[in-house]
Design a protein around this motif. Structure first.
Motif, short mmCIF file in Angstrom:
data_model
loop_
_atom_site.label_atom_id
_atom_site.label_comp_id
_atom_site.label_asym_id
_atom_site.label_seq_id
_atom_site.Cartn_x
_atom_site.Cartn_y
_atom_site.Cartn_z
N ARG A 17 43.22 -17.41 57.12
CA ARG A 17 43.66 -17.89 55.80
C ARG A 17 42.59 -18.81 55.19
O ARG A 17 42.31 -18.74 54.00
CB ARG A 17 44.99 -18.65 55.92
N LEU A 18 41.99 -19.68 56.01
CA LEU A 18 40.93 -20.57 55.51
C LEU A 18 39.75 -19.74 54.98
O LEU A 18 39.19 -20.03 53.92
CB LEU A 18 40.45 -21.51 56.63
N LEU A 19 39.38 -18.70 55.73
CA LEU A 19 38.26 -17.85 55.31
C LEU A 19 38.60 -17.11 54.01
O LEU A 19 37.76 -17.01 53.10
CB LEU A 19 37.92 -16.85 56.42
N GLU A 20 39.84 -16.64 53.90
CA GLU A 20 40.25 -15.95 52.67
C GLU A 20 40.22 -16.91 51.49
O GLU A 20 40.04 -16.48 50.34
CB GLU A 20 41.66 -15.35 52.86
N ALA A 21 40.40 -18.22 51.77
CA ALA A 21 40.36 -19.22 50.70
C ALA A 21 38.94 -19.70 50.41
O ALA A 21 38.75 -20.64 49.63
CB ALA A 21 41.25 -20.40 51.08
N GLY A 22 37.94 -19.10 51.07
CA GLY A 22 36.56 -19.43 50.76
C GLY A 22 35.95 -20.53 51.62
O GLY A 22 34.87 -21.03 51.32
N GLN A 23 36.66 -20.92 52.71
CA GLN A 23 36.17 -21.99 53.58
C GLN A 23 35.23 -21.44 54.66
O GLN A 23 35.19 -20.24 54.91
CB GLN A 23 37.35 -22.67 54.28
N LEU A 24 34.51 -22.36 55.32
CA LEU A 24 33.63 -21.99 56.44
C LEU A 24 34.34 -22.22 57.76
O LEU A 24 34.96 -23.26 57.98
CB LEU A 24 32.36 -22.85 56.44
N VAL A 25 34.26 -21.24 58.67
CA VAL A 25 34.86 -21.36 60.00
C VAL A 25 33.83 -20.91 61.04
O VAL A 25 33.20 -19.86 60.88
CB VAL A 25 36.13 -20.47 60.11
N ALA A 26 33.67 -21.71 62.09
CA ALA A 26 32.78 -21.29 63.18
C ALA A 26 33.56 -20.40 64.14
O ALA A 26 34.70 -20.71 64.50
CB ALA A 26 32.24 -22.52 63.92
N ILE A 27 32.94 -19.29 64.52
CA ILE A 27 33.66 -18.30 65.35
C ILE A 27 32.85 -17.93 66.59
O ILE A 27 31.62 -17.87 66.56
CB ILE A 27 33.96 -17.01 64.53
N PRO A 28 33.57 -17.70 67.70
CA PRO A 28 32.87 -17.25 68.90
C PRO A 28 32.52 -15.77 68.79
O PRO A 28 33.29 -15.00 68.23
CB PRO A 28 33.92 -17.46 70.01
N THR A 29 31.36 -15.39 69.27
CA THR A 29 31.07 -13.97 69.48
C THR A 29 30.48 -13.85 70.88
O THR A 29 30.17 -14.86 71.53
CB THR A 29 30.11 -13.34 68.45
N GLU A 30 30.32 -12.63 71.35
CA GLU A 30 29.76 -12.41 72.69
C GLU A 30 28.28 -12.78 72.78
O GLU A 30 27.76 -12.99 73.86
CB GLU A 30 29.99 -10.96 73.13
N THR A 31 27.60 -12.90 71.60
CA THR A 31 26.17 -13.26 71.64
C THR A 31 26.02 -14.76 71.54
O THR A 31 25.62 -15.42 72.50
CB THR A 31 25.42 -12.56 70.49
N VAL A 32 26.34 -15.30 70.34
CA VAL A 32 26.29 -16.74 70.08
C VAL A 32 27.42 -17.03 69.10
O VAL A 32 28.02 -16.10 68.55
CB VAL A 32 24.92 -17.18 69.47
N TYR A 33 27.69 -18.32 68.84
CA TYR A 33 28.71 -18.66 67.83
C TYR A 33 28.15 -18.41 66.43
O TYR A 33 26.96 -18.64 66.17
CB TYR A 33 29.15 -20.12 67.97
N GLY A 34 29.03 -17.95 65.53
CA GLY A 34 28.62 -17.69 64.16
C GLY A 34 29.26 -18.67 63.19
O GLY A 34 30.33 -19.22 63.46
N LEU A 35 28.58 -18.91 62.06
CA LEU A 35 29.11 -19.74 60.98
C LEU A 35 29.61 -18.78 59.91
O LEU A 35 28.82 -18.23 59.15
CB LEU A 35 28.00 -20.65 60.45
N ALA A 36 30.92 -18.55 59.88
CA ALA A 36 31.47 -17.43 59.10
C ALA A 36 32.03 -17.84 57.75
O ALA A 36 32.56 -18.94 57.58
CB ALA A 36 32.57 -16.74 59.91
N ALA A 37 31.87 -16.90 56.80
CA ALA A 37 32.48 -17.02 55.47
C ALA A 37 32.81 -15.61 55.00
O ALA A 37 32.25 -14.63 55.50
CB ALA A 37 31.53 -17.70 54.50
N ASP A 38 33.69 -15.53 54.01
CA ASP A 38 34.07 -14.25 53.41
C ASP A 38 32.84 -13.61 52.75
O ASP A 38 32.30 -14.14 51.78
CB ASP A 38 35.17 -14.51 52.37
N ALA A 39 32.40 -12.45 53.27
CA ALA A 39 31.19 -11.81 52.75
C ALA A 39 31.39 -11.27 51.34
O ALA A 39 30.42 -10.97 50.65
CB ALA A 39 30.76 -10.66 53.68
N GLY A 40 32.64 -11.19 50.89
CA GLY A 40 32.90 -10.72 49.54
C GLY A 40 32.93 -11.85 48.52
O GLY A 40 33.15 -11.62 47.34
N ASN A 41 32.73 -13.08 48.98
CA ASN A 41 32.82 -14.27 48.12
C ASN A 41 31.47 -14.98 48.06
O ASN A 41 31.11 -15.71 48.99
CB ASN A 41 33.92 -15.19 48.69
N PRO A 42 30.69 -14.77 46.98
CA PRO A 42 29.34 -15.32 46.90
C PRO A 42 29.29 -16.84 47.06
O PRO A 42 28.35 -17.36 47.68
CB PRO A 42 28.85 -14.91 45.51
#
Ligand code: TXA
Ligand code: MG
Length: 340
Positions: free
Chosen positions: A13-38
């Motif tokens: 929900r935070l990401l859908e609202a345009g916020q930044l969320v750090a996420i785990p991946t199998e490689t390294v952690y990512g700094l995620a945002a909605d790719a459809g929201n410039p």
């Protein structure tokens, strides 16, 4: 925040609202945002201090419709996706028309990856009903060591609410430990598939599945910020030394009153009493898994130098050797200065 289902839903929900969320991946952690929201993607660049002309990878769910992101999905892409997704492989493809320029760095290609980490998978399924994309570079400040734990991310950006992050999903320590392998498939007709960044999946594995050799990047290759020479670097200078010379270099540093932090892997490495020593696994997968946490721990010693025992040159070590060479790039000449 732990990576349980409630936290994952809240993060979506935070990401859908345009916020930044750090996420785990199998490689390294990512700094995620909605790719459809410039604007949300622009906030990633601001948080990282990263130049805005660098493209970011779009992370997609397992069953995502790739035609939303890529205008052309060649047979080679299908082959690699069948073999390696979900997993640590990013494909560079011709972009679809509506992908924001903030994501592609203004280039006509887009990087796509489907991560295998269960928390990332669950989040991507929850985010925009599984049909969205999450733009996510590694969750570190530009040029610094990528994070492999939630605590590393908090060390970089502060806790949620204290800095640019709305939430941090904790998925434990990243399994692979170095970033995904990047293969460019946008110039198949002229150059064939091009290896832009070695990583979790080896070039040999990819060549075997494709039945053809991977080309090395040339001047016309799309920009990859990880291919800047100085990258993945701790604050403390880093120097590499072969197994045979490690003991004498460490001793000479000690004689000069220099404090070195040693990162070793082989049995022949010295148990030097003068230096803080961290032993990493002697196999390439184990070494990659421990590498970034090791560099961060060594960086925290406040030493004059991180002295790294050069790993073997074999192809299986390509991803590790690539990251170490970049970590040491800014420090060329430092060892000679410290010994002078
Ligand atoms: O393992 C990974 O790939 C991690 C996790 C979080 O997925 N992500 C990661 O992102 O390493 P980042 O931004 O630190 O590195 C991604 C690389 C960059 O060097 C970027 O330039 C390149 O991918 N890239 C992304 N889109 C591209 C494109 N369209 N063309 C060329 N390179 C691209
Ligand atoms: Mg990065």
């Amino acid at each position: 925040m732990m990576g349980d289902l409630n936290a994952i839903r809240a993060a979506a929900r935070l990401l859908e609202a345009g916020q930044l969320v750090a996420i785990p991946t199998e490689t390294v952690y990512g700094l995620a945002a909605d790719a459809g929201n410039p604007e949300a993607v622009a906030a990633i660049f601001a948080a990282k201090g990263r130049p805005s002309n660098h493209p970011v990878i779009v992370h997609v769910a397992r069953d995502a419709d790739l035609s939303r992101w890529a205008s052309d999905i060649p047979a080679e892409a299908r082959t690699l996706i069948d073999a390696f997704w979900p997993g640590p492989l990013t494909l560079i493809l011709a972009r679809a028309g509506h992908v924001p320029a903030a994501v592609t760095g203004g280039q006509d290609s887009v990087g796509l990856r489907c991560p295998s980490h269960p928390v990332a998978q669950a989040l991507l399924k929850e985010f925009r009903g599984g049909q969205g994309g999450l733009a996510a570079p590694s969750a570190n400040r530009f040029g610094r060591v990528s994070p492999t734990t939630a605590q590393h991310v908090i060390d970089e950006f502060g806790a949620p609410g204290e800095g640019p992050l709305a939430a941090v999903l904790d998925g434990g320590q990243s399994d692979i430990g170095i970033e995904s392998t990047i293969v460019d498939l946008t110039r198949l007709a002229t150059r064939g598939p091009v290896l832009l960044r070695p990583g979790g999946i080896s070039a040999a594995q990819i060549e075997q599945v494709l039945g053809r050799a991977l080309a090395a990047p040339d001047m016309a290759a799309p920009r990859v910020s990880g291919s800047l020479d100085a990258h993945y670097a701790p604050r403390t200078p880093v120097a590499l030394a072969g197994s045979g010379e490690l003991a004498s270099v460490a001793n000479r540093l000690a004689q000069k009153g220099r404090r070195a932090a040693l990162m070793v892997w082989s049995d022949s490495a010295p148990a030097s009493s003068a230096a803080q020593t961290l032993r990493l696994p002697a196999d390439p997968e184990g070494y990659a898994h421990a590498l970034y946490a090791g560099l961060r721990a060594m960086d925290a010693q406040g030493a004059d130098l991180i002295l790294v025992e050069q790993p073997p040159g074999a192809l299986a070590w390509q991803g590790v050797n690539d990251r170490l060479r970049r970590a040491a790039f800014d420090s060329s000449g430092v060892l000679a200065q410290l010994l002078a």
